[in-house]
Design an enzyme around this catalytic site. Structure first.
Site, PDB file in Angstrom:
ATOM      1  CG  ASN A 297       6.038  20.742  62.116  1.00 17.91           C
ATOM      2  OD1 ASN A 297       6.642  19.773  61.657  1.00 17.91           O
ATOM      3  ND2 ASN A 297       4.884  21.151  61.637  1.00 17.91           N
TER       4      ASN A 297
ATOM      5  N   GLY B 187       7.954  20.055  54.635  1.00 17.30           N
ATOM      6  CA  GLY B 187       8.635  21.296  54.988  1.00 17.30           C
ATOM      7  C   GLY B 187       8.086  22.463  54.205  1.00 17.30           C
TER       8      GLY B 187
ATOM      9  CD  GLU C 135       2.572  17.756  55.171  1.00 14.95           C
ATOM     10  OE1 GLU C 135       2.385  18.981  54.998  1.00 14.95           O
ATOM     11  OE2 GLU C 135       2.880  17.245  56.253  1.00 14.95           O
TER      12      GLU C 135
ATOM     13  CB  CYS D 187       1.474  21.609  57.689  1.00 17.61           C
ATOM     14  SG  CYS D 187       1.448  19.890  58.157  1.00 17.61           S
TER      15      CYS D 187
HETATM   16  O1  LIG Z   1       2.670  19.748  60.292  1.00 13.65           O
HETATM   17  C1  LIG Z   1       1.966  18.823  59.849  1.00 13.65           C
HETATM   18  C2  LIG Z   1       0.952  18.090  60.686  1.00 13.65           C
HETATM   19  C3  LIG Z   1       1.430  16.823  61.194  1.00 13.65           C
HETATM   20  C4  LIG Z   1       0.331  15.959  61.737  1.00 13.65           C
HETATM   21  O2  LIG Z   1      -0.362  16.338  62.661  1.00 13.65           O
HETATM   22  O3  LIG Z   1       0.180  14.861  61.213  1.00 13.65           O
END
Ligand SMILES: O=CCCC(=O)O
Length: 468
Positions: free
Chosen positions: A137, A212, A234, A268
């Site tokens: 992502n 993940g 995470e 996330c």
């Molecule tokens: O998907 C997680 C977020 C990642 C971030 O913006 O640091």
């Protein structure tokens, strides 16, 4: 899942890659271990020179790598450029701060004396080869926020990236190599998830970090547990976004749109559940829905696009199931709810706001990884906190209020790794990042992140230790 670049905006397979065979994996493990034996002996100034050089190269490559990320996983290209810039910033931040963050710690004199020492200190040493299992992502940022502190601490890295971002994964290895890191300091392993266990069990691998899904985290953590190796996890999030009467409703609603649809809704730490006090519910709902409806959905390579496709057909199918389940059980779509017209070739989903959510709906408990918001009306702060905490996740949280008493209450009572007031959650190199509950454990970024993969070594000098 094949290791391939498949453009989510039109479903076209652009490149496929063979997975590494056992011999090549062995060669890379050996190189990582060899590189660690040297890299651990370098000083912070040497490491900072390499890291700053990599950051400079990344800045030069920004347009190209942004395009690669967009084509591989569908994020709007303007967001991809911002991601590359954020990585370079974090790399420079760790280059500038690692020595300070890992400076020796000195206990109080009275405690040193009480331990029977003439002197004592805590000295941070690198752990070794760290395996990073990373998601698609934020294909550059998720890796860099591990790699920058890990390399600055003197560790070396092996990256098992998501199978749909192989070109980004290879780019990162190449970036560190061009910056002058010796062979083996940072390598990408193009392997399927089935090959991760053997790598993690290899005695040359000291620890692992994973960002993940919960099943992936559980799988890696259980193997690491069996091997007694440290992990940082995470995982998912279903962050609450609480709006209370004293908030600036205009700002809260505008920020809510960005907080929900950032990265096509696949973050996330995106705000996912919008929990609004009844006194300001109608005003917020009207503005928030209008903002979601006004977004431009389309080709992520276009500068004007706000929301691109989901990263995979399966990802969209999963989201559609959650939305379908909620609508089938009586939820109402204030906007969206399905696929946008005229974008049939890619895996697009309309920005959607659902209300009338009940605890029996899957969407109440599961993470929505896409541009879909759920909206709750609550009577007071007590109920807001109850709804906010009624989730298996605990990554971050957002609260809009100008009342200090309410803020203090939220800091005390929200089950999350972060509480952001009057703004949206965003990661920053200097602020620790991570969660509680099913969102994982351990912290990335800041001093907490760099120390996760260090051996905090107690150094105790007895009375006869003073050098002559
Ligand atoms: O998907 C997680 C977020 C990642 C971030 O913006 O640091």
């Amino acid at each position: 899942m094949p290791i391939a670049t498949v453009n989510p905006a039109n479903g076209e397979t652009l490149r496929t890659f063979d997975a590494l065979d056992e011999q090549e994996i062995e060669r890379r493990l050996a190189a990582a271990h060899r590189a660690f034996r040297h890299h651990r002996t370098t000083d912070f100034a040497q490491r900072a020179r390499l890291m700053n050089r990599a950051a400079d190269l990344l800045d030069e490559d920004q347009d190209e790598i942004a395009r690669t990320m967009t084509v591989e996983m569908g994020k709007p290209v303007k967001a991809a450029r911002a991601e590359a810039a954020k990585c370079a910033k974090a790399m420079r931040w760790y280059a500038a701060n690692a020595e300070r963050l890992l400076a020796d710690e000195h206990p109080d004199d009275t405690d040193v004396e009480d331990s029977g020492a003439s002197r004592a200190r805590v000295h941070y040493r690198p752990l070794g080869v760290i395996l990073a299992v990373m998601p698609w992502n934020f294909p550059l940022w998720q890796v860099m926020r591990f790699a920058a502190p890990a390399l600055m601490a003197g560790n070396t890295g092996l990256l098992k990236h998501a199978s749909n971002v192989p070109q980004t994964a290879l780019y990162i290895e190449d970036l560190f190599s061009r910056a002058g890191y010796p062979e083996g300091c940072f390598q990408t392993l193009l392997i399927g998830s089935g090959a991760v266990e053997a790598v993690l069990r290899d005695p040359r691998v000291a620890a692992a970090t994973l960002t993940g899904s919960e099943p992936a985290g559980r799988a890696v953590a259980s193997v690491a547990g069996d091997e007694v190796k440290k992990t940082v996890l995470e995982l998912g999030g279903s962050d609450p976004y609480v709006v209370l009467p004293s908030a600036d409703i205009e700002k809260a609603a505008a920020t809510a749109v960005t907080a929900r649809v950032q990265n096509n809704g696949q973050s996330c730490i995106a705000a996912k559940r919008f929990i609004v006090h009844t006194d300001v519910y109608d005003a917020f709902a009207e503005r928030f829905t209008a903002g979601m409806r006004a977004l431009t959905v389309g080709d992520p390579l276009e500068e004007s696009t706000d929301v691109g496709p989901l990263s995979s057909e399966q990802g969209r199918a999963d989201l559609e199931e959650l939305v379908g389940d909620a609508l089938g059980q009586g939820a109402t779509a204030l906007c969206g709810g399905g696929r946008p017209e005229g974008l049939d070739r890619g895996w697009f989903h309309e920005p959607t706001v659902l209300t009338g959510i009940t605890p029996g709906m899957r969407i109440h408990r599961e993470e929505t990884f896409g541009p879909v918001a759920t909206l709750y009306r609550v009577a007071d702060l007590d109920e807001a906190l109850e709804v906010a905490n009624d989730t298996p996740f605990g990554l971050s949280s957002n609260v809009w209020t100008r009342d200090q008493g309410e803020m203090d209450r939220c800091v005390r009572d929200l089950d999350a790794g972060g509480v952001f007031f009057n703004g949206m959650t965003a990661s920053h190199p200097a602020l620790p990042f991570g969660g509680v509950k099913r969102s994982g454990y351990g912290r990335e970024l800041a001093g907490h992140g760099i120390r996760e993969f260090c051996n905090a070594t107690t150094v105790w000098y007895g009375p006869d230790s003073d050098a002559r």
